[in-house]
Write a protein that holds these residues in place. Structure first.
Motif, PDB file in Angstrom:
ATOM      1  N   ALA A  67       0.835  -1.206   0.000  1.00 53.12           N
ATOM      2  CA  ALA A  67       0.000   0.000   0.000  1.00 53.12           C
ATOM      3  C   ALA A  67       0.868   1.254   0.000  1.00 53.12           C
ATOM      4  O   ALA A  67       0.577   2.224  -0.713  1.00 53.12           O
ATOM      5  CB  ALA A  67      -0.933   0.000   1.208  1.00 53.12           C
ATOM      6  N   TYR A  68       1.954   1.239   0.772  1.00 55.62           N
ATOM      7  CA  TYR A  68       2.868   2.382   0.819  1.00 55.62           C
ATOM      8  C   TYR A  68       3.550   2.579  -0.540  1.00 55.62           C
ATOM      9  O   TYR A  68       3.646   3.690  -1.046  1.00 55.62           O
ATOM     10  CB  TYR A  68       3.908   2.179   1.926  1.00 55.62           C
ATOM     11  CG  TYR A  68       4.992   3.215   1.909  1.00 55.62           C
ATOM     12  CD1 TYR A  68       4.730   4.536   2.248  1.00 55.62           C
ATOM     13  CD2 TYR A  68       6.292   2.878   1.552  1.00 55.62           C
ATOM     14  CE1 TYR A  68       5.720   5.495   2.224  1.00 55.62           C
ATOM     15  CE2 TYR A  68       7.292   3.831   1.526  1.00 55.62           C
ATOM     16  CZ  TYR A  68       7.003   5.134   1.866  1.00 55.62           C
ATOM     17  OH  TYR A  68       7.994   6.079   1.827  1.00 55.62           O
ATOM     18  N   VAL A  69       4.006   1.486  -1.137  1.00 55.38           N
ATOM     19  CA  VAL A  69       4.673   1.580  -2.443  1.00 55.38           C
ATOM     20  C   VAL A  69       3.687   2.081  -3.502  1.00 55.38           C
ATOM     21  O   VAL A  69       4.043   2.912  -4.346  1.00 55.38           O
ATOM     22  CB  VAL A  69       5.288   0.221  -2.843  1.00 55.38           C
ATOM     23  CG1 VAL A  69       5.811   0.249  -4.270  1.00 55.38           C
ATOM     24  CG2 VAL A  69       6.398  -0.154  -1.873  1.00 55.38           C
ATOM     25  N   ALA A  70       2.456   1.613  -3.456  1.00 58.02           N
ATOM     26  CA  ALA A  70       1.440   2.086  -4.411  1.00 58.02           C
ATOM     27  C   ALA A  70       1.201   3.580  -4.241  1.00 58.02           C
ATOM     28  O   ALA A  70       1.059   4.302  -5.233  1.00 58.02           O
ATOM     29  CB  ALA A  70       0.137   1.312  -4.215  1.00 58.02           C
ATOM     30  N   LYS A  71       1.180   4.041  -2.988  1.00 56.05           N
ATOM     31  CA  LYS A  71       0.993   5.474  -2.737  1.00 56.05           C
ATOM     32  C   LYS A  71       2.170   6.268  -3.303  1.00 56.05           C
ATOM     33  O   LYS A  71       1.972   7.333  -3.909  1.00 56.05           O
ATOM     34  CB  LYS A  71       0.864   5.724  -1.229  1.00 56.05           C
ATOM     35  CG  LYS A  71       0.603   7.171  -0.875  1.00 56.05           C
ATOM     36  CD  LYS A  71       0.226   7.350   0.579  1.00 56.05           C
ATOM     37  CE  LYS A  71       1.286   6.818   1.515  1.00 56.05           C
ATOM     38  NZ  LYS A  71       1.059   7.194   2.926  1.00 56.05           N
ATOM     39  N   LEU A  72       3.385   5.743  -3.157  1.00 55.35           N
ATOM     40  CA  LEU A  72       4.558   6.411  -3.729  1.00 55.35           C
ATOM     41  C   LEU A  72       4.462   6.482  -5.249  1.00 55.35           C
ATOM     42  O   LEU A  72       4.801   7.503  -5.857  1.00 55.35           O
ATOM     43  CB  LEU A  72       5.844   5.683  -3.334  1.00 55.35           C
ATOM     44  CG  LEU A  72       6.292   5.777  -1.885  1.00 55.35           C
ATOM     45  CD1 LEU A  72       7.529   4.913  -1.677  1.00 55.35           C
ATOM     46  CD2 LEU A  72       6.573   7.212  -1.498  1.00 55.35           C
ATOM     47  N   ARG A  73       4.008   5.410  -5.856  1.00 59.62           N
ATOM     48  CA  ARG A  73       3.895   5.372  -7.310  1.00 59.62           C
ATOM     49  C   ARG A  73       2.842   6.341  -7.816  1.00 59.62           C
ATOM     50  O   ARG A  73       3.043   6.998  -8.838  1.00 59.62           O
ATOM     51  CB  ARG A  73       3.591   3.947  -7.779  1.00 59.62           C
ATOM     52  CG  ARG A  73       4.761   3.002  -7.485  1.00 59.62           C
ATOM     53  CD  ARG A  73       4.440   1.614  -7.870  1.00 59.62           C
ATOM     54  NE  ARG A  73       4.700   1.469  -9.291  1.00 59.62           N
ATOM     55  CZ  ARG A  73       4.498   0.350  -9.954  1.00 59.62           C
ATOM     56  NH1 ARG A  73       4.013  -0.702  -9.361  1.00 59.62           N
ATOM     57  NH2 ARG A  73       4.767   0.300 -11.234  1.00 59.62           N
ATOM     58  N   ARG A  74       1.705   6.425  -7.099  1.00 57.30           N
ATOM     59  CA  ARG A  74       0.669   7.394  -7.503  1.00 57.30           C
ATOM     60  C   ARG A  74       1.175   8.819  -7.397  1.00 57.30           C
ATOM     61  O   ARG A  74       0.927   9.647  -8.272  1.00 57.30           O
ATOM     62  CB  ARG A  74      -0.587   7.223  -6.628  1.00 57.30           C
ATOM     63  CG  ARG A  74      -1.437   6.049  -6.990  1.00 57.30           C
ATOM     64  CD  ARG A  74      -2.778   6.076  -6.287  1.00 57.30           C
ATOM     65  NE  ARG A  74      -2.671   6.167  -4.838  1.00 57.30           N
ATOM     66  CZ  ARG A  74      -2.588   5.131  -4.018  1.00 57.30           C
ATOM     67  NH1 ARG A  74      -2.595   3.915  -4.508  1.00 57.30           N
ATOM     68  NH2 ARG A  74      -2.499   5.312  -2.708  1.00 57.30           N
ATOM     69  N   THR A  75       1.934   9.096  -6.338  1.00 62.41           N
ATOM     70  CA  THR A  75       2.500  10.430  -6.148  1.00 62.41           C
ATOM     71  C   THR A  75       3.493  10.751  -7.257  1.00 62.41           C
ATOM     72  O   THR A  75       3.523  11.874  -7.766  1.00 62.41           O
ATOM     73  CB  THR A  75       3.201  10.530  -4.772  1.00 62.41           C
ATOM     74  OG1 THR A  75       2.245  10.190  -3.770  1.00 62.41           O
ATOM     75  CG2 THR A  75       3.738  11.912  -4.518  1.00 62.41           C
ATOM     76  N   ALA A  76       4.298   9.772  -7.645  1.00 58.62           N
ATOM     77  CA  ALA A  76       5.297   9.985  -8.704  1.00 58.62           C
ATOM     78  C   ALA A  76       4.624  10.237 -10.047  1.00 58.62           C
ATOM     79  O   ALA A  76       5.085  11.081 -10.826  1.00 58.62           O
ATOM     80  CB  ALA A  76       6.226   8.790  -8.777  1.00 58.62           C
ATOM     81  N   VAL A  77       3.538   9.543 -10.322  1.00 52.93           N
ATOM     82  CA  VAL A  77       2.827   9.717 -11.591  1.00 52.93           C
ATOM     83  C   VAL A  77       2.151  11.084 -11.624  1.00 52.93           C
ATOM     84  O   VAL A  77       2.132  11.765 -12.654  1.00 52.93           O
ATOM     85  CB  VAL A  77       1.791   8.580 -11.796  1.00 52.93           C
ATOM     86  CG1 VAL A  77       0.861   8.880 -12.951  1.00 52.93           C
ATOM     87  CG2 VAL A  77       2.514   7.259 -11.998  1.00 52.93           C
ATOM     88  N   ALA A  78       1.608  11.526 -10.488  1.00 49.91           N
ATOM     89  CA  ALA A  78       0.907  12.811 -10.432  1.00 49.91           C
ATOM     90  C   ALA A  78       1.861  13.991 -10.540  1.00 49.91           C
ATOM     91  O   ALA A  78       1.465  15.076 -10.955  1.00 49.91           O
ATOM     92  CB  ALA A  78       0.114  12.907  -9.128  1.00 49.91           C
ATOM     93  N   ALA A  79       3.116  13.787 -10.183  1.00 52.39           N
ATOM     94  CA  ALA A  79       4.084  14.893 -10.195  1.00 52.39           C
ATOM     95  C   ALA A  79       4.600  15.225 -11.564  1.00 52.39           C
ATOM     96  O   ALA A  79       4.486  14.675 -12.524  1.00 52.39           O
ATOM     97  CB  ALA A  79       5.264  14.561  -9.293  1.00 52.39           C
TER      98      ALA A  79
END
Length: 79
Positions: A67-79
Motif C-alpha cells: 500500500a505504501y509503495v502504491a501510494k509512492l507510485r501514484r505520487t510519482a505519476v501525479a508529479a
C-alpha cells in the motif's frame, strides 16, 4: 578463465519468503523496502506506513508495504 559466483547476503532475510507472517517488525519492513531502519521508523511515526501496536510492540501489517509503495507510485505519476 574466471568463474563468477553469486554473492550470498551475510544475513539471509527469512521474512522475505515467509508468507505466513502477518505482522512485521520495523526492521523486517525496512529490509523488505530496502530502506534504513531509522527511515522506516520515521515513516511509521508520521503515519505514512500503517502500523499497529501489540501490547508495547510496534508492528507493521504485511499488506501495509504494498500500500505504501502504491501510494509512492501514484505520487510519482501525479508529479
Amino acid at each position: 578463465m574466471t568463474t563468477l559466483t553469486a554473492v550470498q547476503p551475510a544475513v539471509p532475510d527469512e521474512t522475505a519468503t515467509d508468507t505466513a507472517l502477518v505482522l512485521l517488525t520495523v526492521e523486517e519492513a525496512a529490509r523488505r523496502l530496502r530502506i534504513g531502519r531509522t527511515t522506516c521508523f520515521r515513516l511509521v511515526l508520521s503515519g505514512e506506513i500503517e502500523s499497529v501496536t501489540v501490547g508495547r510492540l510496534r508492528r507493521i501489517p504485511v499488506d501495509a508495504l504494498p500500500a505504501y509503495v502504491a501510494k509512492l507510485r501514484r505520487t510519482a505519476v501525479a508529479a
